[in-house]
Design a protein around this motif. Sequence first.
Motif, PDB file in Angstrom:
ATOM      1  N   MET A 220       2.809   9.178  -3.771  1.00  0.00           N
ATOM      2  CA  MET A 220       2.984   8.068  -2.819  1.00  0.00           C
ATOM      3  C   MET A 220       2.059   7.874  -1.724  1.00  0.00           C
ATOM      4  O   MET A 220       1.685   6.898  -1.156  1.00  0.00           O
ATOM      5  CB  MET A 220       4.470   8.005  -2.426  1.00  0.00           C
TER       6      MET A 220
ATOM      7  N   THR B 187      -1.459   6.905  -2.899  1.00  0.00           N
ATOM      8  CA  THR B 187      -1.560   5.408  -3.135  1.00  0.00           C
ATOM      9  C   THR B 187      -1.299   4.427  -2.275  1.00  0.00           C
ATOM     10  O   THR B 187      -1.289   3.447  -2.688  1.00  0.00           O
ATOM     11  CB  THR B 187      -1.125   5.451  -4.642  1.00  0.00           C
ATOM     12  N   SER B 188      -0.634   4.911  -1.153  1.00  0.00           N
ATOM     13  CA  SER B 188       0.144   3.841  -0.215  1.00  0.00           C
ATOM     14  C   SER B 188      -1.136   2.884  -0.040  1.00  0.00           C
ATOM     15  O   SER B 188      -0.566   1.667   0.396  1.00  0.00           O
ATOM     16  CB  SER B 188       0.567   4.617   0.692  1.00  0.00           C
TER      17      SER B 188
ATOM     18  N   ASP C 234      -3.438   1.346  -1.316  1.00  0.00           N
ATOM     19  CA  ASP C 234      -3.786   0.659  -2.472  1.00  0.00           C
ATOM     20  C   ASP C 234      -2.510  -0.231  -2.582  1.00  0.00           C
ATOM     21  O   ASP C 234      -2.734  -1.671  -2.938  1.00  0.00           O
ATOM     22  CB  ASP C 234      -4.131   1.003  -3.574  1.00  0.00           C
ATOM     23  N   LYS C 235      -1.562   0.390  -2.502  1.00  0.00           N
ATOM     24  CA  LYS C 235      -0.327  -0.300  -2.654  1.00  0.00           C
ATOM     25  C   LYS C 235       0.114  -1.477  -1.557  1.00  0.00           C
ATOM     26  O   LYS C 235       0.411  -2.619  -1.858  1.00  0.00           O
ATOM     27  CB  LYS C 235       0.972   0.610  -2.841  1.00  0.00           C
TER      28      LYS C 235
ATOM     29  N   ALA D 271      -2.326  -4.260  -2.024  1.00  0.00           N
ATOM     30  CA  ALA D 271      -1.835  -5.343  -3.255  1.00  0.00           C
ATOM     31  C   ALA D 271      -0.788  -6.055  -2.842  1.00  0.00           C
ATOM     32  O   ALA D 271      -0.429  -7.110  -3.118  1.00  0.00           O
ATOM     33  CB  ALA D 271      -1.423  -4.287  -4.474  1.00  0.00           C
ATOM     34  N   PHE D 272       0.318  -5.415  -2.115  1.00  0.00           N
ATOM     35  CA  PHE D 272       1.405  -6.311  -1.570  1.00  0.00           C
ATOM     36  C   PHE D 272       0.843  -7.307  -0.784  1.00  0.00           C
ATOM     37  O   PHE D 272       1.392  -8.356  -0.783  1.00  0.00           O
ATOM     38  CB  PHE D 272       2.101  -5.155  -0.653  1.00  0.00           C
TER      39      PHE D 272
END
Length: 488
Positions: free
Chosen positions: A64, A67-68, A70-71, A74-75
């Motif tokens: 987590m 990759t946070s 990128d997340k 994306a959000f």
Amino acid sequence: MIRLILAVAFAVLTAALGAFLALNPGRATFEFLGTRMEMPFVVAAGGTILFAFMLLVVWWGIYMLWTSPDKVKAFLSRRRREQGYDALERALIASAAGDGEAAVRQAARADALLDRPALSRLLAARAAEAAGNLDGAQTQYEALLEDQRTRVVARRGLTQLAHERGDHKATAEHAADAFSQAKGARWAFDALFDAQVAEGRWEEAAATLSEGEKRKHVAPDIAKRRRAVLLTAAALSCEQSDAEKAREQALAAHRAAPGFAPAAALAARLLAEGRRHKKASEVIESAWAAAPHPALAQAYRELRKSDSKTKRLERLNALAALHPDHRESRLIRIQTALEDGDAPAARELLDPILAKTEAPSSRLCALAARLARLEGRDEQARRWMTRASHATAEADWTDIDPDGRLFAYTPDDWKRMVYVYGDENRLTHPRYERFERIAETVPETALLEAPRPKRAAASRSAQFADAPPRMPDDPGVETDEDGDGRNA
């Protein structure tokens, strides 16, 4: 139900495993780096499971953290896209509701939020149209021409804008490009054909019509009638410059729609001018057999200038025999009988028509007047002529103007006829709808041709019978000995 069965099965298996471990406790021994550990098997198994779970939690936490970014990105992108679609929805609703300012505002917001230039430009163009900003809409549509996917929709928008400005040339240009690219675009065919007709480009419109018929954009019967009108107008336009081409176009128009009287009349006249009288006669005869028309009878009558009166009457009777039960054929036979002085034959034909007609037309009244005069009934003849001056005209008779010309249409009349006859199969001269003056139903000297009564009386009725002939729209005024007029 399946979930319940699986849950019960899992519980049974767990209980069985617990019972097995309770009956067989066993012991587990571990040795690592000189350290030896011994414990019950159940405790060792539970510790192993707990260790595995903790290892999984630690690995998930590391994943987590890794990759946070990128997340989060994306959000935010997803949220931006949703906001863009919301703006797009509001813009479409505002555009459909006619709220131009709100549509433009929401379209600009959607353009800023969405990475869809084609969609945003199309929406901006529609919004500008709703706001009445045609220049802005044209700019957006022209930008859409750069993308091959939106080229046709851009042409459609530009076509509509050009049509609203009345620019037929630009309308035809944009519609032609779309018509060549999208074979299923019915709107492109309609726009291109209408623009070519509006500009009077008859031959180009005929070519577009043929292609549209191949693509099934227009029904075959409508296409034939439209083609007949277009080719007739084209023949008239080149009659002076290229008589042979005009003759071929007129014949092609007649073949497309034999019942279109203007094409037959024009083809017969051009053929007669080329000394092809037999072919001209065949054209008129085939047109009469399809749809009798008084203009065709006049064209047939004047086909050979050198014919005698008797020969002309014989030809007219032969023409009427091609469609004997038609009303126009009976009227032609009445006219020939009157010109031949055969009052009984004319009476036999005219009386049934008058009996079936509640309000006789001016043409019928004039024929009745001529018949009454031929029979020596002057008073009745004058009454019929007075009635003719107030009666309604026949639509077909309006195709003959006061100078005797057949189908003397203006360019605008031909443009209108493309749709009136082509789509509605209705042949009515615009003069009839405009209440313009038409050909006289009977010559002014018709009542002079019959002999005067032999007995001259001094009575008022005799003076009225011997009075000079008046125009059909004159109700009749007699003059006393002092020259003062009074109503008869």
